[in-house]
Design a protein around this motif. Structure first.
Motif, PDB file in Angstrom:
ATOM      1  N   GLY A   1      74.266  -3.498   5.315  1.00 22.96           N
ATOM      2  CA  GLY A   1      74.229  -2.082   5.672  1.00 22.96           C
ATOM      3  C   GLY A   1      74.833  -1.182   4.620  1.00 22.96           C
ATOM      4  O   GLY A   1      74.458  -0.001   4.511  1.00 22.96           O
ATOM      5  N   ASN A   2      75.762  -1.729   3.828  1.00 20.83           N
ATOM      6  CA  ASN A   2      76.399  -0.942   2.768  1.00 20.83           C
ATOM      7  C   ASN A   2      75.865  -1.307   1.378  1.00 20.83           C
ATOM      8  O   ASN A   2      76.467  -0.938   0.374  1.00 20.83           O
ATOM      9  N   GLU A   3      74.776  -2.036   1.341  1.00 17.67           N
ATOM     10  CA  GLU A   3      74.046  -2.382   0.105  1.00 17.67           C
ATOM     11  C   GLU A   3      74.920  -3.141  -0.897  1.00 17.67           C
ATOM     12  O   GLU A   3      74.898  -2.880  -2.098  1.00 17.67           O
ATOM     13  N   HIS A   4      75.657  -4.118  -0.394  1.00 17.73           N
ATOM     14  CA  HIS A   4      76.456  -4.965  -1.279  1.00 17.73           C
ATOM     15  C   HIS A   4      75.695  -6.267  -1.528  1.00 17.73           C
ATOM     16  O   HIS A   4      75.832  -7.238  -0.772  1.00 17.73           O
ATOM     17  N   LEU A   5      74.903  -6.288  -2.560  1.00 16.49           N
ATOM     18  CA  LEU A   5      74.037  -7.429  -2.849  1.00 16.49           C
ATOM     19  C   LEU A   5      74.839  -8.699  -3.127  1.00 16.49           C
ATOM     20  O   LEU A   5      74.518  -9.774  -2.602  1.00 16.49           O
TER      21      LEU A   5
ATOM     22  N   LYS B   1      66.284   0.084   5.540  1.00 16.96           N
ATOM     23  CA  LYS B   1      66.948   0.923   4.545  1.00 16.96           C
ATOM     24  C   LYS B   1      66.251   0.888   3.184  1.00 16.96           C
ATOM     25  O   LYS B   1      66.659   1.607   2.264  1.00 16.96           O
ATOM     26  N   GLY B   2      65.245   0.035   3.054  1.00 10.18           N
ATOM     27  CA  GLY B   2      64.507  -0.032   1.798  1.00 10.18           C
ATOM     28  C   GLY B   2      65.247  -0.727   0.673  1.00 10.18           C
ATOM     29  O   GLY B   2      64.986  -0.451  -0.503  1.00 10.18           O
ATOM     30  N   TYR B   3      66.157  -1.648   1.013  1.00  7.59           N
ATOM     31  CA  TYR B   3      66.927  -2.366  -0.006  1.00  7.59           C
ATOM     32  C   TYR B   3      66.118  -3.570  -0.488  1.00  7.59           C
ATOM     33  O   TYR B   3      66.256  -4.687   0.028  1.00  7.59           O
ATOM     34  N   VAL B   4      65.295  -3.349  -1.496  1.00 10.12           N
ATOM     35  CA  VAL B   4      64.339  -4.376  -1.927  1.00 10.12           C
ATOM     36  C   VAL B   4      65.039  -5.637  -2.428  1.00 10.12           C
ATOM     37  O   VAL B   4      64.665  -6.760  -2.059  1.00 10.12           O
ATOM     38  N   ARG B   5      66.044  -5.489  -3.271  1.00  8.24           N
ATOM     39  CA  ARG B   5      66.717  -6.662  -3.839  1.00  8.24           C
ATOM     40  C   ARG B   5      67.422  -7.479  -2.756  1.00  8.24           C
ATOM     41  O   ARG B   5      67.449  -8.711  -2.816  1.00  8.24           O
ATOM     42  N   ILE B   6      67.984  -6.802  -1.775  1.00  3.64           N
ATOM     43  CA  ILE B   6      68.640  -7.528  -0.683  1.00  3.64           C
ATOM     44  C   ILE B   6      67.599  -8.237   0.177  1.00  3.64           C
ATOM     45  O   ILE B   6      67.817  -9.365   0.640  1.00  3.64           O
ATOM     46  N   VAL B   7      66.453  -7.589   0.404  1.00  4.39           N
ATOM     47  CA  VAL B   7      65.365  -8.239   1.143  1.00  4.39           C
ATOM     48  C   VAL B   7      64.949  -9.524   0.424  1.00  4.39           C
ATOM     49  O   VAL B   7      64.773 -10.585   1.054  1.00  4.39           O
ATOM     50  N   GLU B   8      64.804  -9.467  -0.880  1.00  4.29           N
ATOM     51  CA  GLU B   8      64.423 -10.654  -1.655  1.00  4.29           C
ATOM     52  C   GLU B   8      65.487 -11.740  -1.534  1.00  4.29           C
ATOM     53  O   GLU B   8      65.160 -12.933  -1.426  1.00  4.29           O
ATOM     54  N   ALA B   9      66.755 -11.343  -1.569  1.00  2.00           N
ATOM     55  CA  ALA B   9      67.840 -12.326  -1.453  1.00  2.00           C
ATOM     56  C   ALA B   9      67.813 -13.003  -0.091  1.00  2.00           C
ATOM     57  O   ALA B   9      67.960 -14.234   0.013  1.00  2.00           O
ATOM     58  N   ILE B  10      67.621 -12.233   0.962  1.00  2.00           N
ATOM     59  CA  ILE B  10      67.590 -12.806   2.311  1.00  2.00           C
ATOM     60  C   ILE B  10      66.381 -13.708   2.496  1.00  2.00           C
ATOM     61  O   ILE B  10      66.467 -14.770   3.133  1.00  2.00           O
ATOM     62  N   LEU B  11      65.252 -13.321   1.942  1.00  2.00           N
ATOM     63  CA  LEU B  11      64.039 -14.144   2.075  1.00  2.00           C
ATOM     64  C   LEU B  11      64.154 -15.471   1.334  1.00  2.00           C
ATOM     65  O   LEU B  11      63.368 -16.392   1.595  1.00  2.00           O
ATOM     66  N   SER B  12      65.127 -15.582   0.425  1.00  2.00           N
ATOM     67  CA  SER B  12      65.348 -16.859  -0.268  1.00  2.00           C
ATOM     68  C   SER B  12      66.194 -17.817   0.566  1.00  2.00           C
ATOM     69  O   SER B  12      66.405 -18.965   0.182  1.00  2.00           O
ATOM     70  N   HIS B  13      66.678 -17.337   1.716  1.00  2.00           N
ATOM     71  CA  HIS B  13      67.466 -18.184   2.616  1.00  2.00           C
ATOM     72  C   HIS B  13      66.595 -19.311   3.155  1.00  2.00           C
ATOM     73  O   HIS B  13      65.398 -19.128   3.408  1.00  2.00           O
TER      74      HIS B  13
ATOM     75  N   TYR C   1      56.240   0.065   0.596  1.00  2.00           N
ATOM     76  CA  TYR C   1      55.144  -0.626  -0.081  1.00  2.00           C
ATOM     77  C   TYR C   1      55.597  -1.920  -0.758  1.00  2.00           C
ATOM     78  O   TYR C   1      54.939  -2.966  -0.633  1.00  2.00           O
ATOM     79  N   GLU C   2      56.694  -1.842  -1.499  1.00  2.00           N
ATOM     80  CA  GLU C   2      57.141  -3.018  -2.247  1.00  2.00           C
ATOM     81  C   GLU C   2      57.549  -4.147  -1.306  1.00  2.00           C
ATOM     82  O   GLU C   2      57.239  -5.325  -1.556  1.00  2.00           O
ATOM     83  N   ILE C   3      58.214  -3.803  -0.233  1.00  2.00           N
ATOM     84  CA  ILE C   3      58.643  -4.827   0.722  1.00  2.00           C
ATOM     85  C   ILE C   3      57.437  -5.409   1.458  1.00  2.00           C
ATOM     86  O   ILE C   3      57.367  -6.621   1.693  1.00  2.00           O
ATOM     87  N   VAL C   4      56.472  -4.558   1.821  1.00  2.00           N
ATOM     88  CA  VAL C   4      55.247  -5.054   2.443  1.00  2.00           C
ATOM     89  C   VAL C   4      54.560  -6.037   1.518  1.00  2.00           C
ATOM     90  O   VAL C   4      54.085  -7.111   1.939  1.00  2.00           O
ATOM     91  N   HIS C   5      54.505  -5.700   0.240  1.00  2.00           N
ATOM     92  CA  HIS C   5      53.871  -6.584  -0.751  1.00  2.00           C
ATOM     93  C   HIS C   5      54.590  -7.932  -0.821  1.00  2.00           C
ATOM     94  O   HIS C   5      53.945  -8.990  -0.853  1.00  2.00           O
ATOM     95  N   ILE C   6      55.918  -7.902  -0.829  1.00  2.00           N
ATOM     96  CA  ILE C   6      56.706  -9.134  -0.883  1.00  2.00           C
ATOM     97  C   ILE C   6      56.430 -10.005   0.343  1.00  2.00           C
ATOM     98  O   ILE C   6      56.228 -11.227   0.230  1.00  2.00           O
ATOM     99  N   LEU C   7      56.397  -9.381   1.506  1.00  2.00           N
ATOM    100  CA  LEU C   7      56.170 -10.127   2.744  1.00  2.00           C
ATOM    101  C   LEU C   7      54.747 -10.685   2.812  1.00  2.00           C
ATOM    102  O   LEU C   7      54.535 -11.801   3.302  1.00  2.00           O
ATOM    103  N   LEU C   8      53.789  -9.938   2.312  1.00  2.00           N
ATOM    104  CA  LEU C   8      52.410 -10.438   2.274  1.00  2.00           C
ATOM    105  C   LEU C   8      52.306 -11.663   1.382  1.00  2.00           C
ATOM    106  O   LEU C   8      51.596 -12.629   1.707  1.00  2.00           O
ATOM    107  N   LEU C   9      53.015 -11.645   0.256  1.00  2.00           N
ATOM    108  CA  LEU C   9      53.021 -12.801  -0.641  1.00  2.00           C
ATOM    109  C   LEU C   9      53.662 -14.015   0.021  1.00  2.00           C
ATOM    110  O   LEU C   9      53.329 -15.164  -0.300  1.00  2.00           O
ATOM    111  N   LYS C  10      54.568 -13.748   0.954  1.00  2.00           N
ATOM    112  CA  LYS C  10      55.219 -14.825   1.707  1.00  2.00           C
ATOM    113  C   LYS C  10      54.339 -15.348   2.844  1.00  2.00           C
ATOM    114  O   LYS C  10      54.707 -16.293   3.531  1.00  2.00           O
TER     115      LYS C  10
END
Length: 285
Positions: free
Chosen positions: A101-105, A130-142, A191-200
């Motif tokens: 929530g506080n964008e601490h990657l 919140k549109g935190y793309v880098r954090i979304v990518e980090a979580i999706l690597s879980h 858009y960027e997050i949708v693209h990442i999720l579609l690739l997943k």
């Protein structure tokens, strides 16, 4: 021989129907029980002093996660033998949710390395909102998302796993229980997050026909018609979003026209879809 095949098919259909009904009953029973627990606790817990149920160590850990104190979080995760890294504050949020929530990657990445980490799903939805793309990518690597199965299920569907992927009966879950990550990303026009999720491999499943008589639809309409209607609305709103249309379809214009016709037909059946048509027209323009 033909009669035997028919009997076998009927037996399989009955078995699947019974299994679906049992799952739906279990789901609603669990939600009722969790609702009772939340009602018993009441809203007064929000005004208690912070840390009344936390140890000093846990208070320090949550504060460090909230304010992005990387060295302290790392040291406590590596050295403490008594730390409960899934502890929650007076608002019902754990360290992962506070960090996201506080964008601490960096803090988020440290927490994601821990086994049995709770509320990973909540953290993903929060990062998407919140549109935190880098954090979304980090979580999706879980590891929880390794097979992509978690992305296809809503919090309500995940409940049957009986784990802490989502906080069903706490204020930590601030999104509708029928929202999947890609539906939320589409709603937020990320858009960027949708693209990442579609690739997943994530996709928004088109809802069944309104007059569908399958066991799942019948159970949903009978048990909670409002939630059933809301889930249909959320799915169609995701399908109609510019972000999802443009990235998921080979011919977005044709798909938009077809969807517009379908929504116009639904508006005559389900009146709540009239507002969605206006939303879709604004998206196309």
């Amino acid at each position: 021989m033909a009669k035997a095949e028919v009997d076998s098919a009927q037996h399989n259909n009955n078995r699947l129907g019974n299994h679906s009904s049992k799952n739906m009953h279990r789901r609603h029973t669990t939600l009722r029980e969790k609702g009772r627990r939340q009602a018993i606790r009441g809203p007064a817990y929000m005004f208690n002093e912070k840390g009344t149920s936390l140890t000093p160590e846990e208070e320090r850990f949550l504060d460090s996660a909230e304010y992005g104190n990387i060295p302290v979080v790392r040291k406590m995760l590596e050295e403490s033998k008594t730390l409960n890294f899934n502890c929650v504050d007076y608002m019902g949020q754990n360290a992962l949710q506070l960090a996201v929530g506080n964008e601490h990657l960096e803090v988020t990445e440290l927490l994601l390395k821990k086994e049995n980490l709770a509320r990973v799903g909540d953290a993903l939805l929060l990062a998407i909102s919140k549109g935190y793309v880098r954090i979304v990518e980090a979580i999706l690597s879980h590891p929880a998302f390794a097979q992509g199965q978690r992305l296809a299920l809503s919090p309500l569907e995940q409940e049957l796993r009986d784990d802490d992927f989502y906080a069903y009966d706490e204020d930590g879950t601030r999104f509708s229980h029928d929202i999947t990550p890609i539906i939320l990303a589409a709603h937020c026009q990320e858009y960027e997050i949708v693209h990442i999720l579609l690739l997943k491999g994530a996709r928004i499943e088109r809802p069944h026909d309104y007059f569908c008589k399958c066991n799942e639809c019948i159970d949903k309409q009978r048990k909670d018609s409002f939630s059933h209607s809301r889930s249909r609305m959320n799915a169609y709103k995701g399908l109609a979003s510019a972000a999802y249309l443009s990235l998921s379809s080979e011919d977005p214009v044709l798909t938009a026209l077809e969807l517009s016709n379908e929504l116009a037909r639904l508006a005559n059946i389900e009146t709540e879809f009239k507002n969605l048509i206006e939303f879709h027209m604004e998206t196309k323009s």
